[in-house]
Design an enzyme around this catalytic site. Structure first.
Site, short mmCIF file in Angstrom:
data_model
loop_
_atom_site.label_atom_id
_atom_site.label_comp_id
_atom_site.label_asym_id
_atom_site.label_seq_id
_atom_site.Cartn_x
_atom_site.Cartn_y
_atom_site.Cartn_z
NE ARG A 58 -2.29 -1.43 3.44
CZ ARG A 58 -2.78 -1.38 4.67
NH1 ARG A 58 -4.00 -0.91 4.87
NH2 ARG A 58 -2.08 -1.80 5.70
CG ASN A 99 -4.35 -4.48 3.07
OD1 ASN A 99 -3.91 -4.39 1.93
ND2 ASN A 99 -3.58 -4.56 4.14
#
Length: 792
Positions: free
Chosen positions: A28, A46
């Protein structure tokens, strides 16, 4: 309107789904940084399937974004699939990291545990850093993963770090997208993380507290623990996946004490050293070995031992190899520096028991072994042993696939129609869950011979089913009705059972390991497996694909006198092979027969067939030759005699004993009960092992060096096996050979057979992702069950 006025390029928006190992590995932050650099708006987050992204910008910037998404991903990320869908533009500004989403089908993959990275090691050694000598230092590029994860999405509350509240400084790093600890779930520091303790032998007596709590190195548990080892004691150490036992590898008395307390008579111990330079003083290293030792997985690597290596003999008695590993956690790095010499690091258990991983269990089971316990308060969720690999043919050959590898999925040669659970073998057990095109082979479970290991097996299956949201509809198992893994499968309700013959599973495992479907000529050489004809197989030539097989040939079957007693006492196999090779009248001057008073009784039992089933086992053939040469009459662990025979061989000897090939034209051995199983028309091809036995005896009686005899035996078996494959190619047209089974852990036999087959223009498949031994059987079972389900 002015014709020179610039018109803003229209913005478009895409929704991107990234699947693979993309959680807990810095993916990320990578996306966030890339999007900001390309002036994109949107978000990344996520969920139970992996990583979701929405990105909005110009077509050019979005194209570059998609190109660089995988090309410059973090080192631990493994991308399996990227799906891009156009969505309406929102006209928003800024790119953010969204909170994790729960719910939905779980497809997120879990990273294996990863060795401490160079950046964290630099901080560990820097007195000015706030994490100086912190035993639990980690970041998004390293640290615990699989052993601490309880559930997905992979966020801190779903790990065993949930009980450790982050301090302000760690929270700031965790929330900073530009920090390498951004969303590193096990993040901690001395102020907020787990703490080490050194406890007494009873696991209760507290020793001085954590470093820094009272000031001064004298109260540092690492330094106190190192002194236990340096002074000849046995130290229990809580690692990533369980407890280990440590002792000074240069101290003969200390290692012998560990052997005695652990009830481990001969099996070699693994040794941990501080760095590559230390490893070089003990073993010969090539580039493959160096890569394995220093890579992020950090397995135990079996290496050629240097003559005169400064180690106690008791570390690896009469073994020319040594299992070496480098530190893989900050605690191990600190301990290695303080001990400042090689130290044994072996599983924390008594022989034949699973490794202890819960504190109370370790304090109970290891109390009679360890003098002190170096432990901590971060729970281990999954018991995970160290992995073991061999550098062979320029690449790694896994012997035990566990920490650092599991639960990374393997690609299957064919997709799975319905989810599959494969229950594996009895020894070196692993299980496998397969869905779609992926197979999740478990960590090493061990030998299913006691309740604790069986519980670990069943709990492991439940954990994998929950993590990967897989509900099996098809369950594969070995044909042996008494295997505990088979009984587990048969007790399940609402599933379709698929019995897979043991050696077919071995060959299917090699096929799946190489992402192929066959057909191949499969050479399955191992100890024992339940045959389709009721005998015990183990030296098999199969014509096989994933759906079925034909037993095309085998080693000459001989009795297994006394059943399992013959496995523990290789001299019994010598008696059976000598009696068969000489038609009941072997030479009377062989020392192996004179060493055992009940030799004649064992021969009589073998001839009677009472508790003496026939076996074609290659492993038992190696046992017999080892006993004839006087190398091992009895063994204390599986494969010990065969290992002694391999290590005694002179690698410079190139000649081999001639072996005839025979076909039993009138017989119909091995007729199968399962789909696609049966015999080749015209009978079974037999590698006449009596020729090898007689040649071994002739050379031995003539005074030939056992090292030369062992090499000639290996070379002769390799040549005969290659010739058998050539004969089968002539009748089948198949030009690919797959090698599997525990005997192919024998580097000499593997190398000689691969060389012989390639000289005959065969294409040769060997293992490189799962072990050739029974640890790879579950993958083969899953591949067979999936292939049959597709056709059914």
């Amino acid at each position: 309107m002015s014709t020179g006025a610039a018109r803003a390029e229209p913005r478009t928006r895409v929704s991107i789904r990234v699947e693979g190992i993309v959680q807990g590995v810095g993916f990320r932050p990578h996306v966030h940084s890339l999007a900001r650099r390309l002036a994109l708006s949107g978000w990344v987050g996520n969920d139970s399937e992996g990583v979701f992204i929405e990105a909005e910008g110009t077509r050019e910037s979005l194209t570059r974004f998609q190109e660089e998404l995988g090309g410059h991903a973090p080192p631990l990320a493994v991308i399996h699939r990227v799906t891009v869908t156009a969505v309406p533009a929102l006209g928003d500004s800024g790119f953010v990291i969204a909170g994790s989403r729960e719910g939905g089908a779980r497809a997120a993959l879990i990273s294996p545990d990863v060795a401490t990275c160079a950046d964290c090691l630099a901080e560990l050694s820097d007195p000015a850093d706030r994490r100086y000598r912190h035993p639990f230092i980690n970041c998004t590029n390293c640290g615990p993963r699989f052993t601490v994860i309880r559930d997905v999405p992979y966020d801190r509350p779903a790990t065993t770090m949930a009980g450790f509240a982050m301090c302000e400084e760690c929270t700031a790093e965790y929330l900073d997208p530009h920090d390498r600890r951004f969303h590193a779930q096990p993040i901690c520091c001395p102020a907020c993380g787990p703490a080490l303790r050194l406890l007494g032998a009873d696991g209760r007596t507290h020793r001085p507290g954590a470093a820094g709590s009272d000031g001064g190195a004298a109260r540092d548990p690492i330094r106190l623990a190192a002194e236990v080892v340096r002074s000849g004691g046995v130290l229990a150490v809580k690692g990533l996946g369980g407890y280990h036992l440590a002792a000074d590898a240069t101290d003969e008395a200390a290692v012998r004490t560990l052997r005695s307390r652990k009830h481990r008579e001969d099996r070699p111990f693994a040794v941990m050293v501080a760095d590559l330079d230390a490893a070089r003083t003990l073993c010969e290293l090539d580039p493959v070995a160096e890569r394995l030792l220093t890579g992020p997985r950090r397995p135990i690597v079996l290496l050629p031992r240097r003559p005169g290596a400064p180690l106690a003999r008791a570390v690896a008695p009469d073994d020319r190899r040594l299992g070496v590993m480098l530190p893989y956690t900050p605690m191990h790095h600190l301990l290695a520096r303080e001990i400042a010499r090689p130290y044994v690091l072996t599983s924390g258990n008594l022989s034949d028991e699973p490794i202890a991983y819960r504190d109370w269990d370790a304090f109970t089971r290891l109390a009679g072994i360890a003098d002190r316990f170096l432990t901590h308060d971060r729970p281990i969720h999954v018991r995970t042993d160290d992995s073991v690999v061999l550098a062979a043919g320029g690449r790694e050959l896994p012997l035990r696939r566990s920490r650092g590898y599991a639960p990374e999925p393997l690609r299957l040669p064919r997709p799975v129609r319905r989810a599959v659970l494969a229950c594996g073998a009895e020894l070196k057990n692993t299980f496998c869950l397969a869905e779609g095109g992926r197979a999740f082979v478990s960590h090493h479970i061990g030998d299913l011979e006691n309740y604790e290991t069986l519980r670990s097996f069943s709990e492991g299956i439940d954990h994998f089913r929950r993590l990967f949201d897989i509900t099996p509809r098809v369950v594969a198992h070995d044909l042996h009705p008494e295997y505990l893994s088979t009984k587990y499968a048969c007790d399940l309700d609402g599933v379709d059972l698929v019995g897979v013959q043991h050696h077919h599973a071995h060959i299917a495992s090699c096929l799946a390991d190489n992402q192929e479907a066959g057909p191949v000529i499969g050479v399955a050489f191992d100890g024992l497996g339940y045959g389709a004809d009721g005998t015990l197989w183990g030296g098999e030539l199969l014509v096989a694909d994933l759906t079925g097989f034909t037993r095309a040939g085998c080693l000459t079957p001989v009795p297994l006198p006394g059943g399992t007693a013959a496995i523990r006492q290789p001299w019994r196999m010598a008696a059976a092979h000598l009696d068969a090779a000489y038609g009941g009248t072997p030479p009377g001057d062989l020392r192996v027969s004179s060493r055992h008073r009940d030799w004649d009784d064992v021969v009589a039992v073998a001839r009677s067939g009472v508790n003496s089933p026939l076996t074609s086992s290659a492993g038992r053939l190696f046992d017999a030759v080892a006993a004839i040469l006087g190398l091992r009459d009895t063994v204390t662990y599986e494969g010990q005699a065969a290992i002694a025979l391999e290590q005694r061989a002179d690698p410079a000897e190139e000649s081999g004993y001639p072996v005839r090939l025979g076909g039993d034209e009138g017989e119909r051995e091995g007729e199968g009960e399962g789909e696609g199983e049966g015999d080749l028309a015209g009978g079974l091809l037999t590698i006449r092992t009596g020729d090898l036995i007689r040649a071994v005896v002739e050379d031995l009686r003539g005074g030939t060096d056992p090292a030369v005899i062992s090499a000639r035996f290996h070379n002769g078996l390799a040549a005969a096996t290659a010739a058998s494959c050539a004969r089968l190619r002539a009748s089948t047209g198949i030009g690919t050979v797959a090698l599997s089974g525990g005997v192919f852990q024998n580097r000499l036999l593997l190398d000689r057979l691969v060389q012989a087959l390639r000289l005959l223009d065969f294409r040769v498949l060997t293992h490189h992702r799962v072990p050739p031994n029974d640890g790879g059987v579950s993958l083969g079972q899953a591949a067979v069950a999936a292939a049959r389900d597709l056709e059914g």
